[in-house]
Enzyme design. Structure first.
Site, PDB file in Angstrom:
ATOM      1  N   LYS A   9     -81.566  42.011 -62.255  1.00  8.06           N
ATOM      2  CA  LYS A   9     -82.145  40.904 -61.494  1.00  8.06           C
ATOM      3  C   LYS A   9     -83.493  41.265 -60.866  1.00  8.06           C
ATOM      4  O   LYS A   9     -83.851  42.442 -60.752  1.00  8.06           O
ATOM      5  CB  LYS A   9     -81.150  40.475 -60.406  1.00  8.06           C
ATOM      6  CG  LYS A   9     -79.855  39.855 -60.964  1.00  8.06           C
ATOM      7  CD  LYS A   9     -79.031  39.305 -59.807  1.00  8.06           C
ATOM      8  CE  LYS A   9     -77.752  38.651 -60.276  1.00  8.06           C
ATOM      9  NZ  LYS A   9     -77.016  38.057 -59.135  1.00  8.06           N
ATOM     10  N   TYR A  49     -76.873  29.182 -64.554  1.00  5.88           N
ATOM     11  CA  TYR A  49     -75.944  29.184 -63.416  1.00  5.88           C
ATOM     12  C   TYR A  49     -75.318  27.800 -63.158  1.00  5.88           C
ATOM     13  O   TYR A  49     -74.858  27.530 -62.046  1.00  5.88           O
ATOM     14  CB  TYR A  49     -76.650  29.687 -62.160  1.00  5.88           C
ATOM     15  CG  TYR A  49     -76.762  31.197 -62.086  1.00  5.88           C
ATOM     16  CD1 TYR A  49     -75.621  32.009 -62.049  1.00  5.88           C
ATOM     17  CD2 TYR A  49     -78.004  31.828 -62.024  1.00  5.88           C
ATOM     18  CE1 TYR A  49     -75.717  33.391 -61.974  1.00  5.88           C
ATOM     19  CE2 TYR A  49     -78.110  33.216 -61.953  1.00  5.88           C
ATOM     20  CZ  TYR A  49     -76.953  33.989 -61.919  1.00  5.88           C
ATOM     21  OH  TYR A  49     -77.048  35.359 -61.831  1.00  5.88           O
ATOM     22  N   ASN A 112     -78.263  41.166 -55.466  1.00  2.00           N
ATOM     23  CA  ASN A 112     -77.277  42.199 -55.787  1.00  2.00           C
ATOM     24  C   ASN A 112     -77.540  42.883 -57.131  1.00  2.00           C
ATOM     25  O   ASN A 112     -76.642  43.407 -57.765  1.00  2.00           O
ATOM     26  CB  ASN A 112     -75.848  41.655 -55.675  1.00  2.00           C
ATOM     27  CG  ASN A 112     -75.585  40.494 -56.617  1.00  2.00           C
ATOM     28  OD1 ASN A 112     -76.456  40.092 -57.367  1.00  2.00           O
ATOM     29  ND2 ASN A 112     -74.372  39.975 -56.590  1.00  2.00           N
ATOM     30  N   HIS A 115     -76.374  41.089 -62.980  1.00  4.58           N
ATOM     31  CA  HIS A 115     -75.386  40.095 -63.387  1.00  4.58           C
ATOM     32  C   HIS A 115     -74.625  40.659 -64.577  1.00  4.58           C
ATOM     33  O   HIS A 115     -75.215  41.351 -65.407  1.00  4.58           O
ATOM     34  CB  HIS A 115     -76.051  38.783 -63.817  1.00  4.58           C
ATOM     35  CG  HIS A 115     -75.129  37.907 -64.629  1.00  4.58           C
ATOM     36  ND1 HIS A 115     -74.234  37.057 -64.047  1.00  4.58           N
ATOM     37  CD2 HIS A 115     -74.919  37.819 -65.972  1.00  4.58           C
ATOM     38  CE1 HIS A 115     -73.521  36.468 -65.000  1.00  4.58           C
ATOM     39  NE2 HIS A 115     -73.921  36.912 -66.186  1.00  4.58           N
ATOM     40  N   GLU A 126     -73.301  33.378 -72.872  1.00  4.00           N
ATOM     41  CA  GLU A 126     -74.496  33.901 -72.207  1.00  4.00           C
ATOM     42  C   GLU A 126     -75.378  34.685 -73.178  1.00  4.00           C
ATOM     43  O   GLU A 126     -76.610  34.614 -73.099  1.00  4.00           O
ATOM     44  CB  GLU A 126     -74.073  34.777 -71.011  1.00  4.00           C
ATOM     45  CG  GLU A 126     -73.451  33.939 -69.898  1.00  4.00           C
ATOM     46  CD  GLU A 126     -72.868  34.743 -68.748  1.00  4.00           C
ATOM     47  OE1 GLU A 126     -72.325  34.126 -67.821  1.00  4.00           O
ATOM     48  OE2 GLU A 126     -72.945  36.002 -68.768  1.00  4.00           O
TER      49      GLU A 126
END
Ligand code: ATP
Ligand code: MG
Length: 137
Positions: A9, A49, A112, A115, A126
Site C-alpha cells: 500500500k 474495495y 496498514n 493488502h 482480485e
C-alpha cells in the site's frame, strides 16, 4: 500450488519498504509471479474495495489507496492465501503478531502497509482485476 493477490500500500511504498516486504514473502516461500507499480485511479480503488462501500471508513480507505503509487503482485506458493495472511498479520497493527509485516511496518488500521486476498474466490477475482494471464510468469 496456490496463488494470491497482494498490494504493497501507499504508506509502505512512500517509506521505501517495497524490498523489505517482498523479502518477507520470499523468505516464507511465496514467490512473486507477477508484479507492477501503479498509481490507482479513484474508479479502480472504488471498484476494488466495492465490498466495503457501506462501511464508515470507505472514503478514507479510497483516499489512502489513491494518494500515491502501490505495488500489486501475484504471489504463488503452497497455501499461498492463508500463508500471506499470516505473514501480513492482523488488520490492526496493535493486534498483529511479532515478526509480521503489519507489526513491523504498519502505522494504523488504515495505513496498514499491505493488502492480501482472504479466500480462493476473492484471490481469483482480485488477480483478474489487475493482471492479464500473460503478465503472470
Ligand atoms: P485487506 O483486505 O486490506 O488485506 P483485511 O482483510 O485485514 O485487510 P478488511 O476488513 O478487508 O481488512 O478491511 C480492508 C481495509 O480497510 C483494511 O486493510 C484497512 O486498511 C481498512 N480498514 C478496515 N477497518 C478499518 C477501520 N476500522 N478504520 C479504518 N480503516 C479500516
Ligand atoms: Mg480484506
Amino acid at each position: 500450488i496456490e496463488r494470491t493477490f497482494s498490494i504493497i500500500k501507499p504508506d509502505a511504498v512512500r517509506r521505501n519498504l517495497i524490498g523489505k516486504i517482498i523479502a518477507k514473502f520470499e523468505e516464507n516461500g511465496l514467490r512473486p509471479v507477477a508484479m507492477k507499480k501503479i498509481h490507482m485511479t479513484r474508479e479502480q480503488a472504488e471498484g476494488f474495495y466495492a465490498v466495503h462501500k457501506e462501511r464508515p471508513f470507505f472514503g478514507e480507505l479510497v483516499e489512502q489507496m489513491i494518494a500515491s503509487p502501490v505495488v500489486v503482485q501475484v504471489l504463488e506458493g503452497e497455501g499461498a492465501i492463508l500463508k500471506n495472511r499470516e505473514i501480513m498479520g492482523a488488520t490492526n497493527p496493535a493486534n498483529a503478531a511479532e515478526g509480521t509485516i503489519r507489526k513491523e511496518f504498519a502505522l494504523s488500521v488504515g495505513e496498514n502497509s499491505v493488502h492480501g486476498s482472504d479466500a480462493p474466490e476473492t484471490a481469483a477475482q482480485e488477480i483478474k482485476y489487475f493482471f492479464s494471464d500473460d503478465e503472470i510468469v
